[in-house]
Design a protein around this motif. Structure first.
Motif, PDB file in Angstrom:
ATOM      1  N   ALA A 161      97.341  34.716   5.037  1.00 57.44           N
ATOM      2  CA  ALA A 161      96.665  35.865   5.576  1.00 57.44           C
ATOM      3  C   ALA A 161      96.622  35.872   6.906  1.00 57.44           C
ATOM      4  CB  ALA A 161      95.283  35.859   4.963  1.00 57.44           C
ATOM      5  N   CYS A 162      97.303  37.315   7.388  1.00 59.56           N
ATOM      6  CA  CYS A 162      97.232  37.181   8.949  1.00 59.56           C
ATOM      7  C   CYS A 162      96.117  38.304   9.472  1.00 59.56           C
ATOM      8  CB  CYS A 162      98.939  37.716   9.298  1.00 59.56           C
ATOM      9  SG  CYS A 162      99.877  36.645   8.181  1.00 59.56           S
ATOM     10  N   GLY A 163      95.795  37.962  10.641  1.00 60.46           N
ATOM     11  CA  GLY A 163      94.783  38.770  11.383  1.00 60.46           C
ATOM     12  C   GLY A 163      93.392  38.433  10.845  1.00 60.46           C
ATOM     13  N   VAL A 164      93.249  37.350  10.241  1.00 58.93           N
ATOM     14  CA  VAL A 164      91.830  36.995   9.603  1.00 58.93           C
ATOM     15  C   VAL A 164      91.516  35.653  10.389  1.00 58.93           C
ATOM     16  CG1 VAL A 164      92.151  38.136   7.466  1.00 58.93           C
ATOM     17  CG2 VAL A 164      92.719  35.806   7.770  1.00 58.93           C
ATOM     18  N   GLY A 165      90.625  36.005  11.409  1.00 64.00           N
ATOM     19  CA  GLY A 165      89.832  34.971  11.911  1.00 64.00           C
ATOM     20  C   GLY A 165      88.562  35.252  12.183  1.00 64.00           C
ATOM     21  N   PRO A 166      87.732  34.530  13.156  1.00 63.00           N
ATOM     22  CA  PRO A 166      86.305  34.468  12.957  1.00 63.00           C
ATOM     23  C   PRO A 166      85.762  35.671  13.095  1.00 63.00           C
ATOM     24  CG  PRO A 166      87.217  32.323  14.284  1.00 63.00           C
ATOM     25  CD  PRO A 166      88.179  33.130  13.972  1.00 63.00           C
ATOM     26  N   GLY A 167      84.807  36.360  12.647  1.00 61.67           N
ATOM     27  CA  GLY A 167      84.210  37.664  12.721  1.00 61.67           C
ATOM     28  C   GLY A 167      85.197  38.757  12.035  1.00 61.67           C
ATOM     29  N   THR A 168      86.122  38.479  11.359  1.00 62.67           N
ATOM     30  CA  THR A 168      86.761  39.108  10.315  1.00 62.67           C
ATOM     31  C   THR A 168      86.506  39.152   8.912  1.00 62.67           C
ATOM     32  OG1 THR A 168      88.973  38.132  10.037  1.00 62.67           O
ATOM     33  CG2 THR A 168      88.749  39.487  12.155  1.00 62.67           C
ATOM     34  N   THR A 169      87.176  39.946   8.177  1.00 64.83           N
ATOM     35  CA  THR A 169      86.860  39.807   6.682  1.00 64.83           C
ATOM     36  C   THR A 169      88.254  39.833   6.135  1.00 64.83           C
ATOM     37  OG1 THR A 169      86.911  42.224   6.281  1.00 64.83           O
ATOM     38  CG2 THR A 169      84.863  41.142   6.547  1.00 64.83           C
ATOM     39  N   ILE A 170      88.252  38.943   5.048  1.00 62.05           N
ATOM     40  CA  ILE A 170      89.572  38.721   4.305  1.00 62.05           C
ATOM     41  C   ILE A 170      89.865  40.009   3.561  1.00 62.05           C
ATOM     42  CG2 ILE A 170      90.659  37.273   2.604  1.00 62.05           C
ATOM     43  CD1 ILE A 170      88.503  35.057   3.129  1.00 62.05           C
ATOM     44  N   PRO A 171      91.235  40.361   3.638  1.00 60.90           N
ATOM     45  CA  PRO A 171      91.461  41.764   2.776  1.00 60.90           C
ATOM     46  C   PRO A 171      91.336  41.438   1.440  1.00 60.90           C
ATOM     47  CG  PRO A 171      93.137  41.273   4.709  1.00 60.90           C
ATOM     48  CD  PRO A 171      92.488  40.105   4.579  1.00 60.90           C
ATOM     49  N   GLU A 172      90.975  42.393   0.698  1.00 58.75           N
ATOM     50  CA  GLU A 172      90.946  42.175  -0.832  1.00 58.75           C
ATOM     51  C   GLU A 172      92.034  41.907  -1.598  1.00 58.75           C
ATOM     52  OE1 GLU A 172      89.406  41.445  -4.636  1.00 58.75           O
ATOM     53  OE2 GLU A 172      88.134  41.711  -2.485  1.00 58.75           O
ATOM     54  N   ALA A 173      93.287  42.266  -0.954  1.00 63.71           N
ATOM     55  CA  ALA A 173      94.591  41.929  -1.585  1.00 63.71           C
ATOM     56  C   ALA A 173      94.690  40.444  -1.454  1.00 63.71           C
ATOM     57  CB  ALA A 173      95.753  42.799  -0.642  1.00 63.71           C
ATOM     58  N   VAL A 174      94.269  39.809  -0.486  1.00 64.67           N
ATOM     59  CA  VAL A 174      94.873  38.402  -0.359  1.00 64.67           C
ATOM     60  C   VAL A 174      93.736  37.531  -1.522  1.00 64.67           C
ATOM     61  CG1 VAL A 174      94.371  36.456   1.016  1.00 64.67           C
ATOM     62  CG2 VAL A 174      95.298  38.508   2.055  1.00 64.67           C
ATOM     63  N   MET A 175      92.558  38.214  -1.648  1.00 66.70           N
ATOM     64  CA  MET A 175      91.724  37.609  -2.489  1.00 66.70           C
ATOM     65  C   MET A 175      92.366  38.087  -3.890  1.00 66.70           C
ATOM     66  SD  MET A 175      89.880  36.017  -1.177  1.00 66.70           S
ATOM     67  CE  MET A 175      87.972  35.758  -0.909  1.00 66.70           C
ATOM     68  N   GLN A 176      92.874  39.237  -4.133  1.00 64.95           N
ATOM     69  CA  GLN A 176      93.625  39.291  -5.610  1.00 64.95           C
ATOM     70  C   GLN A 176      94.689  38.493  -5.714  1.00 64.95           C
ATOM     71  OE1 GLN A 176      94.189  43.445  -5.562  1.00 64.95           O
ATOM     72  NE2 GLN A 176      92.094  43.993  -5.821  1.00 64.95           N
ATOM     73  N   GLN A 177      95.622  38.226  -4.677  1.00 69.58           N
ATOM     74  CA  GLN A 177      96.521  37.161  -4.558  1.00 69.58           C
ATOM     75  C   GLN A 177      96.175  35.619  -5.051  1.00 69.58           C
ATOM     76  OE1 GLN A 177      98.752  36.693  -1.078  1.00 69.58           O
ATOM     77  NE2 GLN A 177     100.392  35.508  -1.924  1.00 69.58           N
ATOM     78  N   ALA A 178      95.100  35.528  -4.795  1.00 69.49           N
ATOM     79  CA  ALA A 178      94.493  34.319  -4.908  1.00 69.49           C
ATOM     80  C   ALA A 178      93.908  34.062  -6.437  1.00 69.49           C
ATOM     81  CB  ALA A 178      93.319  33.658  -4.347  1.00 69.49           C
ATOM     82  N   GLU A 179      93.383  35.162  -6.989  1.00 67.72           N
ATOM     83  CA  GLU A 179      93.296  35.250  -8.565  1.00 67.72           C
ATOM     84  C   GLU A 179      94.896  35.301  -9.190  1.00 67.72           C
ATOM     85  OE1 GLU A 179      90.894  38.889  -8.926  1.00 67.72           O
ATOM     86  OE2 GLU A 179      89.089  37.879  -8.177  1.00 67.72           O
ATOM     87  N   ALA A 180      95.574  36.158  -8.608  1.00 68.29           N
ATOM     88  CA  ALA A 180      96.706  36.040  -9.343  1.00 68.29           C
ATOM     89  C   ALA A 180      97.533  34.644  -9.510  1.00 68.29           C
ATOM     90  CB  ALA A 180      97.968  37.077  -9.000  1.00 68.29           C
ATOM     91  N   THR A 181      97.368  33.898  -8.325  1.00 69.11           N
ATOM     92  CA  THR A 181      98.003  32.575  -8.339  1.00 69.11           C
ATOM     93  C   THR A 181      97.302  31.605  -9.106  1.00 69.11           C
ATOM     94  OG1 THR A 181      98.693  33.024  -6.044  1.00 69.11           O
ATOM     95  CG2 THR A 181      98.637  30.954  -6.554  1.00 69.11           C
ATOM     96  N   ALA A 182      95.995  31.754  -9.394  1.00 70.67           N
ATOM     97  CA  ALA A 182      95.265  30.918 -10.293  1.00 70.67           C
ATOM     98  C   ALA A 182      95.733  31.298 -11.867  1.00 70.67           C
ATOM     99  CB  ALA A 182      93.833  31.198 -10.227  1.00 70.67           C
TER     100      ALA A 182
END
Length: 187
Positions: A161-182
């Motif tokens: 996940a690039c461009g996600v540092g303190p004060g930013t939110t995690i893109p939903e696409a990354v969270m969906q990738q986490a679910e797909a990986t699981a």
């Protein structure tokens, strides 16, 4: 399936930890047994180069908080490693763990075609970085891949996940990738 997660961020509410949590929650819903270790809350040392693990002793001789995590990984089917990018690499917390995995290698690991003491395992490597350029720090996984494959990780998934540092939110696409990986881990 038993999944062990090692959180490499020094921050308890880090983005890399949140991604791992989504992966673990999804895997648990599918029947996985999950266990998580926050490396920054543990007291441990890096590899001491003592080579005691290359004698009849088949595990790391250092006794500290990391001993339980190393044993949990030995007994797991899958390992999830998380890290934000710090100065172009994994955190010191995660690097200390990676160095201690040297104990998973057999004494003749340099010449043995099956160098690992571990049964084959799955690995998920989660990397977050504040910088949005995906090309920047893209080599972090590759620099560690030789160690990961040598110690027995045969199926490896990378989540960045690039461009996600303190004060930013995690893109939903990354969270969906986490679910797909699981789901992929559980199949």
């Amino acid at each position: 399936m038993k999944i062990v997660t090692l959180l490499g961020s020094p921050r308890a509410d880090s983005h890399s930890s949140a991604i791992a949590q989504r992966l673990n929650d999804t895997a648990a819903q599918l029947g996985a047994d999950t266990q998580t270790f926050a490396l920054n809350k543990m007291s441990y040392r890096g590899c001491q180069g003592c080579y005691a693990c290359k004698t009849p002793l088949d595990h790391c001789a250092v006794k500290d908080d990391l001993s339980e995590a190393l044993e949990a990984v030995r007994n797991a089917d899958a390992l999830v490693l998380t890290t934000p990018v710090y100065y172009g690499d994994v955190t010191a917390q995660l690097k200390g763990f990676i160095d201690r995995t040297f104990a998973y290698l057999k004494p003749d690991f340099l010449t043995n075609p099956a160098p690992s003491r571990l049964a084959p395992k799955k690995l998920v490597f989660i990397i977050t970085q504040g910088h949005p350029d995906e090309n920047l720090y893209a080599d972090i996984y590759q620099r560690n891949a030789t160690c990961f494959t040598a110690i027995g990780f045969t199926e490896i998934h990378l989540i960045r996940a690039c461009g996600v540092g303190p004060g930013t939110t995690i893109p939903e696409a990354v969270m969906q990738q986490a679910e797909a990986t699981a789901r992929a881990l559980m199949s």
